[in-house]
Design a protein around this motif. Structure first.
Motif, PDB file in Angstrom:
ATOM      1  N   LYS A  59       0.499  -1.368  -0.053  1.00  0.00           N
ATOM      2  CA  LYS A  59       0.102  -0.280  -0.303  1.00  0.00           C
ATOM      3  C   LYS A  59       0.383   1.290  -0.016  1.00  0.00           C
ATOM      4  O   LYS A  59       2.061   1.242   0.425  1.00  0.00           O
ATOM      5  CB  LYS A  59      -0.777  -0.136   1.034  1.00  0.00           C
ATOM      6  CG  LYS A  59      -1.431  -0.659   1.158  1.00  0.00           C
ATOM      7  CD  LYS A  59      -3.453  -1.221   2.162  1.00  0.00           C
ATOM      8  CE  LYS A  59      -4.177  -1.793   1.985  1.00  0.00           C
ATOM      9  NZ  LYS A  59      -4.303  -2.579   0.609  1.00  0.00           N
ATOM     10  N   ASN A 108       0.736   3.784  -6.338  1.00  0.00           N
ATOM     11  CA  ASN A 108      -0.072   2.744  -6.588  1.00  0.00           C
ATOM     12  C   ASN A 108       0.155   2.006  -7.795  1.00  0.00           C
ATOM     13  O   ASN A 108       0.816   2.222  -9.390  1.00  0.00           O
ATOM     14  CB  ASN A 108      -0.992   2.749  -5.986  1.00  0.00           C
ATOM     15  CG  ASN A 108      -2.553   3.919  -7.491  1.00  0.00           C
ATOM     16  OD1 ASN A 108      -2.274   4.561  -8.151  1.00  0.00           O
ATOM     17  ND2 ASN A 108      -3.806   3.746  -7.359  1.00  0.00           N
ATOM     18  N   ASP A 136      -4.140   1.733  -2.948  1.00  0.00           N
ATOM     19  CA  ASP A 136      -3.902   3.574  -2.071  1.00  0.00           C
ATOM     20  C   ASP A 136      -3.976   2.693  -1.013  1.00  0.00           C
ATOM     21  O   ASP A 136      -4.330   1.788  -0.118  1.00  0.00           O
ATOM     22  CB  ASP A 136      -5.406   4.078  -2.875  1.00  0.00           C
ATOM     23  CG  ASP A 136      -5.644   3.962  -3.908  1.00  0.00           C
ATOM     24  OD1 ASP A 136      -4.780   4.697  -4.795  1.00  0.00           O
ATOM     25  OD2 ASP A 136      -6.682   4.177  -4.701  1.00  0.00           O
TER      26      ASP A 136
END
Length: 153
Positions: A59, A108, A136
């Motif tokens: 992430k 991302n 994300d």
């Protein structure tokens, strides 16, 4: 006996230099060669295998370990980690044959991670790539705003 010592010296020199041309006449007591003799030698081939451990759950903004395994495990050297063409860092190969680098993704999507092993002399001796999908920070949620409005935890 002098001939054997000379042969050993020539063989060692040929190995060290990679290629040696013998012209003859330069060795005491040796007859000059009618044509040049060529001796080819090559460096021993050292082949290492590099494997990247699978990375899941990456992430944005969260550090994640990139881990490369070098075989044979006794390999000594470093692993350079890259995201595309950007160098992320270099890690020393441990006694267990692994090198680990902490990476904090800033975008991302799909990232091509490359791990390149270099031996203790700095020579490249293995490389591999893997695709890592970075999500994300908080996909689809309202985050702390959701908590303030009474949604979520």
């Amino acid at each position: 006996m002098a001939h054997r010592a000379t042969t050993r010296t020539v063989a060692a020199t040929a190995f060290a230099l990679g290629a040696l041309t013998l012209l003859g006449g330069g060795i005491a007591g040796a007859a000059p060669a009618s044509t040049p003799q060529s001796v080819q030698a090559s460096d021993p081939v050292f082949s290492s295998t590099v494997t990247l451990s699978p990375v899941t759950g990456a992430k944005i903004g969260t550090a994640i370990a990139l881990k490369a395994k070098i075989t044979p495990a006794a390999a000594d050297g470093t692993v350079e980690f890259k995201d595309g063409t950007t160098v992320l860092g270099t890690a020393q190969v441990g006694n267990d044959g692994t090198a680990t680098h902490q990476w904090t993704p800033t975008t991302n999507g799909k990232h091509t991670i490359t791990a390149t092993y270099r031996d203790k002399n700095g020579d490249e001796d293995g490389t591999t790539t893997a695709t890592v999908t970075v999500g994300d920070t908080n996909p689809g949620g309202l985050g702390s705003l959701g908590s303030l409005l009474g949604f979520g935890s």
